[in-house]
Scaffold this active site. Structure first.
Site, PDB file in Angstrom:
ATOM      1  N   THR A 176       6.965  -0.456   2.900  1.00  0.00           N
ATOM      2  CA  THR A 176       5.913  -1.237   2.237  1.00  0.00           C
ATOM      3  C   THR A 176       4.727  -1.397   3.183  1.00  0.00           C
ATOM      4  O   THR A 176       4.897  -1.397   4.395  1.00  0.00           O
ATOM      5  CB  THR A 176       6.510  -2.609   1.862  1.00  0.00           C
ATOM      6  OG1 THR A 176       7.362  -2.433   0.752  1.00  0.00           O
ATOM      7  CG2 THR A 176       5.456  -3.643   1.549  1.00  0.00           C
ATOM      8  N   VAL A 205      11.615  -6.261  -9.675  1.00  0.00           N
ATOM      9  CA  VAL A 205      10.418  -6.663  -8.942  1.00  0.00           C
ATOM     10  C   VAL A 205      10.849  -7.305  -7.626  1.00  0.00           C
ATOM     11  O   VAL A 205      11.731  -8.164  -7.611  1.00  0.00           O
ATOM     12  CB  VAL A 205       9.570  -7.670  -9.754  1.00  0.00           C
ATOM     13  CG1 VAL A 205       8.355  -8.126  -8.957  1.00  0.00           C
ATOM     14  CG2 VAL A 205       9.112  -7.037 -11.075  1.00  0.00           C
TER      15      VAL A 205
END
Ligand code: ASP
Length: 320
Positions: A176, A205
């Protein structure tokens, strides 16, 4: 505990944390350093031009999203069904303005969509087909799936489908991307963008787009961007918890970050780390795993990039 401290920082970035060993990375470390340096350079130019901290974090994250090396935008990890579902969020510390998107499938730069939501809509967060539709309605740039899906990510998915595991990517590297910045006015901002977890369930999510979990900024305390096993960062409301400890608990940035990452999160079994920055330019990186792709640039253009354990990075200086 694995930490680094900086002063006079204007921008801190990360490209994910996890179990990163020198042997796994082989001779590819310079490629990662180059992208980190490019992201810091674009962000630093925005800072020098007197642009807002939002502009600075968006500039840096755009470079990282455009690189296939990181798990965001191009190069996002793949869901169980073999596509990308990208999440992004950003937050402004001066007024707690925020924008977030989840499960985007076509936007070239998810962080631009999150920013558009913050600047132009009455909403904070858009999800799934509604978020994709928002991209279309506002003519934001899109790409076909082939742009996002790299051979490396396909191989990771194949391997994890076979083993039946869900992970944050091959070798447990997270990937990320995120940035925290402070501008010349002393306003902080945070931004985070991700493809999530390899082999994740459709609709999953993580923490990155959740304000207060993976992303948070408040001029009263600090800006935080997280990376790691998102479910744990959601459960600990990681980024907001660090900020609250500073604002209401009078903890230092260092103590607040260590308490959340090296105590609370670790006790639950959560792995990863954060970058964080206060309005006075005090910055920290904190990880409870073996590495994090990361970089810092200071007011004077001194620039630090690192991948492995704290203190393993190198300082250079931008020509300014
Ligand atoms: N935190 C992200 C997620 O759980 C993954 C990562 O940091 O690489 O979606």
């Amino acid at each position: 505990m694995a930490t680094e401290d900086f002063t006079n920082a204007v921008l801190v970035i990360h490209g994910g944390a996890g179990i990163i060993t020198r042997s796994q990375l082989g001779d590819r470390a310079p490629e990662f350093h180059d992208v980190l340096l490019n992201a810091l350079s674009d962000g630093y130019k925005a800072w020098q031009a007197g642009l807002s901290s939002i502009e600075i974090v968006v500039s840096a994250v755009t470079v990282l999203e455009n690189s296939p090396l990181f798990n965001a935008g191009r190069g996002s990890v793949l869901t169980h069904t073999g596509g990308v579902e990208m999440d992004a969020a950003l937050m402004r510390g001066s007024d707690l303005g925020a924008g977030a998107v989840t499960q985007l499938t076509a936007a070239r730069n998810p962080i631009h969509v999150a920013r558009h939501v913050m600047d132009n809509s009455p909403f904070v967060m858009l999800a799934g087909s509604g978020a994709d539709q928002y991209v279309e309605e506002n003519d934001l740039p899109t790409e076909p799936q082939s742009y996002f899906i790299t051979d490396a990510r396909q191989a990771q998915l194949d391997q994890q489908r076979t083993s039946g595991t869900i992970s944050l990517s091959e070798d447990n590297k997270f990937g990320t991307v995120g940035a925290v910045a402070v501008d010349v006015r002393g306003d902080v901002a945070a931004a985070t963008s991700t493809g999530g977890m390899t082999n994740k369930h459709y609709g999953r999510v993580g923490d990155s787009p959740i304000i207060g979990a993976g992303t948070f900024a408040d001029n009263h305390s600090c800006a935080v961007s997280a990376t790691g096993h998102g479910e744990y960062f959601i459960r600990t409301t990681c980024a907001a918890s660090i900020a609250s400890r500073i604002r209401w608990g009078n903890q230092s940035l260092r103590d607040a970050s260590d308490s959340v990452i090296c105590d609370e999160l670790k006790v639950l079994g959560g792995s990863g780390g954060i970058i964080a920055l206060t309005p006075d330019g005090t910055a920290v990186t904190t990880i409870n795993c073996s590495g994090m792709y990361r970089g810092v640039v200071t007011e004077s253009g001194d620039v630090y990039t690192a991948i492995f354990e704290p203190g393993s990075g190198t300082w250079t200086r931008f020509a300014c």
